[in-house]
Motif scaffolding. Structure first.
Motif, PDB file in Angstrom:
ATOM      1  N   ALA A  20       8.112   6.628   6.084  1.00  0.00           N
ATOM      2  CA  ALA A  20       7.166   5.754   5.383  1.00  0.00           C
ATOM      3  C   ALA A  20       7.611   5.525   3.938  1.00  0.00           C
ATOM      4  O   ALA A  20       7.500   4.411   3.407  1.00  0.00           O
ATOM      5  CB  ALA A  20       5.770   6.371   5.419  1.00  0.00           C
ATOM      6  N   LEU A  21       8.133   6.575   3.302  1.00  0.00           N
ATOM      7  CA  LEU A  21       8.605   6.443   1.923  1.00  0.00           C
ATOM      8  C   LEU A  21       9.814   5.522   1.848  1.00  0.00           C
ATOM      9  O   LEU A  21       9.915   4.678   0.944  1.00  0.00           O
ATOM     10  CB  LEU A  21       8.959   7.828   1.367  1.00  0.00           C
ATOM     11  CG  LEU A  21       9.476   7.873  -0.084  1.00  0.00           C
ATOM     12  CD1 LEU A  21       8.439   7.289  -1.037  1.00  0.00           C
ATOM     13  CD2 LEU A  21       9.825   9.300  -0.490  1.00  0.00           C
ATOM     14  N   LEU A  24       8.663   2.040   2.165  1.00  0.00           N
ATOM     15  CA  LEU A  24       8.046   1.605   0.912  1.00  0.00           C
ATOM     16  C   LEU A  24       9.102   1.223  -0.121  1.00  0.00           C
ATOM     17  O   LEU A  24       8.984   0.197  -0.807  1.00  0.00           O
ATOM     18  CB  LEU A  24       7.146   2.724   0.368  1.00  0.00           C
ATOM     19  CG  LEU A  24       6.406   2.433  -0.946  1.00  0.00           C
ATOM     20  CD1 LEU A  24       5.443   1.263  -0.762  1.00  0.00           C
ATOM     21  CD2 LEU A  24       5.648   3.670  -1.415  1.00  0.00           C
ATOM     22  N   LEU A  25      10.160   2.044  -0.227  1.00  0.00           N
ATOM     23  CA  LEU A  25      11.225   1.756  -1.187  1.00  0.00           C
ATOM     24  C   LEU A  25      11.970   0.475  -0.819  1.00  0.00           C
ATOM     25  O   LEU A  25      12.321  -0.328  -1.693  1.00  0.00           O
ATOM     26  CB  LEU A  25      12.194   2.940  -1.250  1.00  0.00           C
ATOM     27  CG  LEU A  25      11.664   4.203  -1.929  1.00  0.00           C
ATOM     28  CD1 LEU A  25      12.646   5.349  -1.748  1.00  0.00           C
ATOM     29  CD2 LEU A  25      11.416   3.951  -3.404  1.00  0.00           C
ATOM     30  N   CYS A  27      10.738  -2.074   0.868  1.00  0.00           N
ATOM     31  CA  CYS A  27       9.828  -3.198   0.583  1.00  0.00           C
ATOM     32  C   CYS A  27       9.771  -3.479  -0.915  1.00  0.00           C
ATOM     33  O   CYS A  27       9.751  -4.648  -1.341  1.00  0.00           O
ATOM     34  CB  CYS A  27       8.438  -2.899   1.124  1.00  0.00           C
ATOM     35  SG  CYS A  27       8.330  -2.903   2.932  1.00  0.00           S
ATOM     36  N   ALA A  28       9.751  -2.413  -1.730  1.00  0.00           N
ATOM     37  CA  ALA A  28       9.712  -2.589  -3.184  1.00  0.00           C
ATOM     38  C   ALA A  28      10.985  -3.265  -3.683  1.00  0.00           C
ATOM     39  O   ALA A  28      10.939  -4.158  -4.541  1.00  0.00           O
ATOM     40  CB  ALA A  28       9.524  -1.235  -3.864  1.00  0.00           C
ATOM     41  N   SER A 273      16.297   4.044   2.288  1.00  0.00           N
ATOM     42  CA  SER A 273      15.898   2.699   2.685  1.00  0.00           C
ATOM     43  C   SER A 273      15.904   2.593   4.198  1.00  0.00           C
ATOM     44  O   SER A 273      16.324   3.515   4.903  1.00  0.00           O
ATOM     45  CB  SER A 273      16.849   1.654   2.075  1.00  0.00           C
ATOM     46  OG  SER A 273      18.155   1.825   2.597  1.00  0.00           O
TER      47      SER A 273
END
Length: 332
Positions: A20-21, A24-25, A27-28, A273
């Motif tokens: 999940a992290l 998130l990275l 997507c960021a 990623s």
């Protein structure tokens, strides 16, 4: 719940949180790229690409899989694994297919070990070959990338503008690489000797120690032999980067292509990623900015590099289907 079930549950939870992290990275990073770069400019750059050079660049990137497979085959032979050259090539392409479907390289590694087991190799030998082959690939990419970067006058000028001496920067990279390798080796030896100091089950520790022992037992001769196809992989990869950039009407030299492909390789290799999404784009944008080149071209080039991954994955998917059909044919 037993102790082993509790450990397995916690490990699953940690993997889920880490995935999940990473998502998130990614997507960021993608959001930053879309905010910073006009998407219309990227589309225009792709529409105006030279189709002949684009096709050549993608085919050159696909061709890097063959020296990569040869590198792994050298390790397979050094470990005495009963895996043929064609089986290694086929497994590499099929693992590329599963790598595209999964959020990280874990599934590709599992598929590789599973296929090697079908060919008669042990789990320990398969994992040893994979780890040793990847370590050599990483070292060769970084060495070639660092050397070519130091031959690029624009990189030297950029380092000097940051008040960094090229020699000090090189020494820092080398020392950091040696430090990371030493920490990994010490950690493996420590946890394999002291099961009480780790929550990892004893059986996994035994396999880890066996993998470590098999890699060390190969000696430097096998590792040096594997650097030859690994270097050829870097040479072709750098050429492919140069050709793809020129297909977008951006002229870069072969040494520049080598250090750029090495930078992308290192960034994508980091487990931060999903399939390198976002990280690849940011790395190329920063590399292009160092050379004073347009960021929209960097993003367009990133799309072409992903196209290479997709083509290799489709070849692997076709090989996987063919393999399944071949196994079912005798049964029918």
């Amino acid at each position: 719940m037993t102790s082993s079930e509790s450990i397995a549950s916690k490990a699953t939870l940690r993997r889920g949180m880490w995935t999940a992290l990473r998502l998130l990275l990614s997507c960021a990073a993608v959001a930053w790229v879309l905010h910073s770069i006009a998407l219309g400019g990227v589309i225009a750059a792709l529409e105006n690409a030279d189709p002949l050079l684009l096709t050549l660049g993608v085919l050159m990137n696909v061709a890097t899989r063959f020296p990569a497979a040869e590198r792994t085959q050298v390790m397979n032979q050094g470990l005495g694994l009963s895996v043929s050259r064609w089986q290694t090539i086929e497994t590499l392409f099929i693992s590329n297919f599963y790598a595209l479907l999964s959020p990280g390289p874990l599934l590709a590694g599992v598929v590789t070990v599973y296929r090697y087991r079908r060919f008669g190799a042990s789990i320990t030998g398969s994992v040893s070959s994979l780890l040793a082959s990847r370590a050599i690939e990483c070292a060769v990419f970084l060495i070639w990338g660092l050397g070519c970067a130091l031959l690029d006058p624009r990189v030297i000028a950029h380092l000097q503008s940051l008040r960094m001496r090229p020699g000090l920067a090189t020494a820092a990279v080398i020392l950091a690489s040696i430090g990371i390798a030493a920490i990994v080796c010490v950690a493996i030896r420590y946890i394999s000797r002291d099961a009480a100091a780790s929550a990892v089950p004893r059986g996994i520790l035994d396999k880890l120690a066996a993998v470590y022992g098999q890699i060390l037992a190969q000696g430097p001769a096998v590792a040096l032999k594997a650097t030859v196809p690994a270097s050829l992989q870097v040479v072709i990869s750098g050429g492919a980067m140069m050709v793809l950039a020129r297909s977008l009407h951006t002229d870069i030299s072969w040494p520049t292509g080598v250090w750029m492909s090495s930078a992308v390789y290192a960034a994508v290799l980091l487990p931060i990623s999903i399939a390198g999404l976002g990280v690849r784009e940011v790395t190329l944008i920063k590399s292009f900015a160092m050379l004073g080149l347009a960021p929209r071209t960097a993003v367009a080039l990133s799309v072409l590099l992903f196209l290479d991954q997709f083509v290799s994955a489709m070849i692997g998917g076709a090989m996987q289907i063919g393999s399944v059909l071949a196994r079912q044919r005798p049964a029918s």
